[in-house]
Design an enzyme around this catalytic site. Structure first.
Site, PDB file in Angstrom:
ATOM      1  N   MET A  26       3.034   8.968  30.074  1.00  0.00           N
ATOM      2  CA  MET A  26       2.680   7.670  29.513  1.00  0.00           C
ATOM      3  C   MET A  26       2.008   7.831  28.157  1.00  0.00           C
ATOM      4  O   MET A  26       1.374   6.899  27.651  1.00  0.00           O
ATOM      5  CB  MET A  26       1.769   6.891  30.466  1.00  0.00           C
ATOM      6  CG  MET A  26       2.470   6.439  31.739  1.00  0.00           C
ATOM      7  SD  MET A  26       1.713   5.010  32.536  1.00  0.00           S
ATOM      8  CE  MET A  26       0.041   5.569  32.769  1.00  0.00           C
ATOM      9  N   GLY A  27       2.137   9.022  27.562  1.00  0.00           N
ATOM     10  CA  GLY A  27       1.548   9.234  26.252  1.00  0.00           C
ATOM     11  C   GLY A  27       0.060   9.515  26.314  1.00  0.00           C
ATOM     12  O   GLY A  27      -0.492   9.845  27.357  1.00  0.00           O
ATOM     13  N   LEU A  29      -1.427  12.097  25.011  1.00  0.00           N
ATOM     14  CA  LEU A  29      -1.225  13.411  25.602  1.00  0.00           C
ATOM     15  C   LEU A  29      -2.431  14.334  25.438  1.00  0.00           C
ATOM     16  O   LEU A  29      -3.189  14.224  24.479  1.00  0.00           O
ATOM     17  CB  LEU A  29       0.008  14.071  24.979  1.00  0.00           C
ATOM     18  CG  LEU A  29       1.321  13.288  25.098  1.00  0.00           C
ATOM     19  CD1 LEU A  29       2.466  14.097  24.512  1.00  0.00           C
ATOM     20  CD2 LEU A  29       1.621  12.900  26.542  1.00  0.00           C
ATOM     21  N   GLY A  32      -2.778  19.363  29.276  1.00  0.00           N
ATOM     22  CA  GLY A  32      -2.059  19.400  30.540  1.00  0.00           C
ATOM     23  C   GLY A  32      -0.622  18.942  30.388  1.00  0.00           C
ATOM     24  O   GLY A  32       0.303  19.538  30.970  1.00  0.00           O
ATOM     25  N   HIS A  33      -0.391  17.881  29.617  1.00  0.00           N
ATOM     26  CA  HIS A  33       0.978  17.432  29.344  1.00  0.00           C
ATOM     27  C   HIS A  33       1.769  18.506  28.597  1.00  0.00           C
ATOM     28  O   HIS A  33       2.942  18.745  28.884  1.00  0.00           O
ATOM     29  CB  HIS A  33       0.964  16.156  28.488  1.00  0.00           C
ATOM     30  CG  HIS A  33       0.403  14.952  29.176  1.00  0.00           C
ATOM     31  ND1 HIS A  33      -0.779  14.378  28.785  1.00  0.00           N
ATOM     32  CD2 HIS A  33       0.864  14.209  30.204  1.00  0.00           C
ATOM     33  CE1 HIS A  33      -1.026  13.323  29.545  1.00  0.00           C
ATOM     34  NE2 HIS A  33      -0.047  13.194  30.422  1.00  0.00           N
ATOM     35  N   GLN A  57       3.385  -0.137  37.254  1.00  0.00           N
ATOM     36  CA  GLN A  57       2.466   0.628  38.082  1.00  0.00           C
ATOM     37  C   GLN A  57       1.006   0.281  37.842  1.00  0.00           C
ATOM     38  O   GLN A  57       0.118   0.917  38.411  1.00  0.00           O
ATOM     39  CB  GLN A  57       2.696   2.126  37.890  1.00  0.00           C
ATOM     40  CG  GLN A  57       2.312   2.685  36.531  1.00  0.00           C
ATOM     41  CD  GLN A  57       2.862   4.083  36.315  1.00  0.00           C
ATOM     42  OE1 GLN A  57       4.075   4.267  36.242  1.00  0.00           O
ATOM     43  NE2 GLN A  57       1.973   5.065  36.226  1.00  0.00           N
ATOM     44  N   LYS A 151      -2.100  17.393  39.386  1.00  0.00           N
ATOM     45  CA  LYS A 151      -3.276  16.526  39.418  1.00  0.00           C
ATOM     46  C   LYS A 151      -2.969  15.203  40.107  1.00  0.00           C
ATOM     47  O   LYS A 151      -3.799  14.665  40.836  1.00  0.00           O
ATOM     48  CB  LYS A 151      -3.806  16.259  38.004  1.00  0.00           C
ATOM     49  CG  LYS A 151      -5.142  15.497  38.014  1.00  0.00           C
ATOM     50  CD  LYS A 151      -5.625  15.168  36.627  1.00  0.00           C
ATOM     51  CE  LYS A 151      -4.889  13.987  36.047  1.00  0.00           C
ATOM     52  NZ  LYS A 151      -5.274  12.715  36.737  1.00  0.00           N
ATOM     53  N   GLN A 155       1.374  11.398  43.924  1.00  0.00           N
ATOM     54  CA  GLN A 155       2.510  10.936  43.131  1.00  0.00           C
ATOM     55  C   GLN A 155       3.650  11.947  43.148  1.00  0.00           C
ATOM     56  O   GLN A 155       4.814  11.579  43.367  1.00  0.00           O
ATOM     57  CB  GLN A 155       2.068  10.669  41.692  1.00  0.00           C
ATOM     58  CG  GLN A 155       3.203  10.302  40.751  1.00  0.00           C
ATOM     59  CD  GLN A 155       2.707   9.956  39.370  1.00  0.00           C
ATOM     60  OE1 GLN A 155       2.099   8.907  39.177  1.00  0.00           O
ATOM     61  NE2 GLN A 155       2.925  10.833  38.412  1.00  0.00           N
ATOM     62  N   LEU A 186      -8.012  17.705  33.379  1.00  0.00           N
ATOM     63  CA  LEU A 186      -7.647  16.962  32.178  1.00  0.00           C
ATOM     64  C   LEU A 186      -6.922  15.681  32.563  1.00  0.00           C
ATOM     65  O   LEU A 186      -6.077  15.668  33.452  1.00  0.00           O
ATOM     66  CB  LEU A 186      -6.758  17.813  31.269  1.00  0.00           C
ATOM     67  CG  LEU A 186      -7.370  19.104  30.715  1.00  0.00           C
ATOM     68  CD1 LEU A 186      -6.461  19.687  29.637  1.00  0.00           C
ATOM     69  CD2 LEU A 186      -8.771  18.868  30.171  1.00  0.00           C
TER      70      LEU A 186
END
Length: 283
Positions: A26-27, A29, A32-33, A57, A151, A155, A186
């Site tokens: 979802m940006g 960032l 971790g991304h 969501q 994390k 999900q 993070l």
């Protein structure tokens, strides 16, 4: 690195390749991304990161409108991490008409923990992830891979079950949680924390570690002692000014109540000031 905004342009950008590796985000960032992108790179012949803040969501009183949109900075980081294509659609591109068709995950997995406190959350997640899969893998002729972070433990489990039950030809790869030097997981929402709250935020992971140790020490008496252990962990965070939603020990296989001998995961969600943080730890 190409940046595309429409589904048609994404298909065009990916048509020369056989095996896309997708990292949905979802940006806003963080490292971790970027770890997910680095993990994805050797798993396909083109690495795709999506950036889309998914309204479906978010609950009616959550932070959809204020969620940080940092596309320019995100793209600069993705380019440095070796991403090949960024898919950054507008809401109109992703949902050109109201999304009447949705993916409904089973309640025994999706209506507990996060799903209990955020009703409809996993329906929104599954629907957008399914749509992103269709967008990113439409031209694929070989392996299809999607990378998610541990994390968001529940999900990634929901998504893996969706892929399995719908027989989607997609490999789901789950990457370890990236943590700051002090152990804080993070998260894009860490940016909401004040300086004092950031110093306090590590207490969530410390509480989960303590709960995990207590659960392991309980051994065969875990079922009997677990409610008291969880209540004590919740009370400890609340005494520090947190508003905990849950701190709980579950079995890894399905996030149901554990039995002796089960592999365990400790999960927690709590609000610190106006910021809701989640974390987990396999024990």
């Amino acid at each position: 690195m190409k940046i595309v905004h429409t589904v048609a342009d994404l298909h065009s950008a990916l048509r020369p390749f056989d095996a896309p590796a997708l990292v949905p985000t979802m940006g806003n960032l963080h490292d971790g991304h970027l770890d997910l992108v680095r993990i994805a790179r050797p798993l396909g012949d083109v690495t795709v990161a999506s950036i889309f803040v998914n309204r479906l969501q978010f609950g009616p009183h959550e932070d959809f409108d204020t969620y940080p949109r940092t596309l320019q900075a995100d793209c600069a980081q993705l380019a440095q991490a070796g991403c090949d294509v960024v898919f950054a659609p507008s809401e109109k591109d992703m949902y050109p008409e109201p999304q009447g068709f949705k993916v409904l995950p089973p309640p025994e997995l999706a209506d507990i923990l996060e799903g209990h406190f955020r009703p409809g959350f996993f329906t929104g997640v599954c629907t957008v992830v399914m749509k992103l899969f269709q967008c990113a893998f439409a031209e694929a002729k070989g392996r299809r891979t999607a990378v998610f972070g541990q994390k968001d433990y529940q999900q990634q489990m929901v998504i893996r079950r969706m892929v399995q039950q719908l027989a989607l030809p997609i490999d789901i790869v789950v990457a370890p949680t990236r943590r700051a030097a002090d152990g804080l997981a993070l998260s894009s929402r860490n940016g909401y924390l004040s300086e004092a709250e950031r110093a306090e935020a590590i207490q969530l992971s410390l509480a989960l570690r303590a709960l995990g140790r207590d659960a392991l020490a309980a051994a065969d008496g875990l079922v009997r002692h677990l409610p008291a252990l969880e209540a004590r962990a919740m009370e400890g965070l609340a005494a520090r000014g947190w508003q905990p939603d849950y701190l709980t020990v579950r079995r890894r296989a399905d996030l149901q109540a554990p039995q002796p001998g089960d592999a365990l995961v400790v999960l927690g969600a709590a609000r610190l000031g106006r910021t809701r943080l989640i974390d987990n730890l396999e024990v």
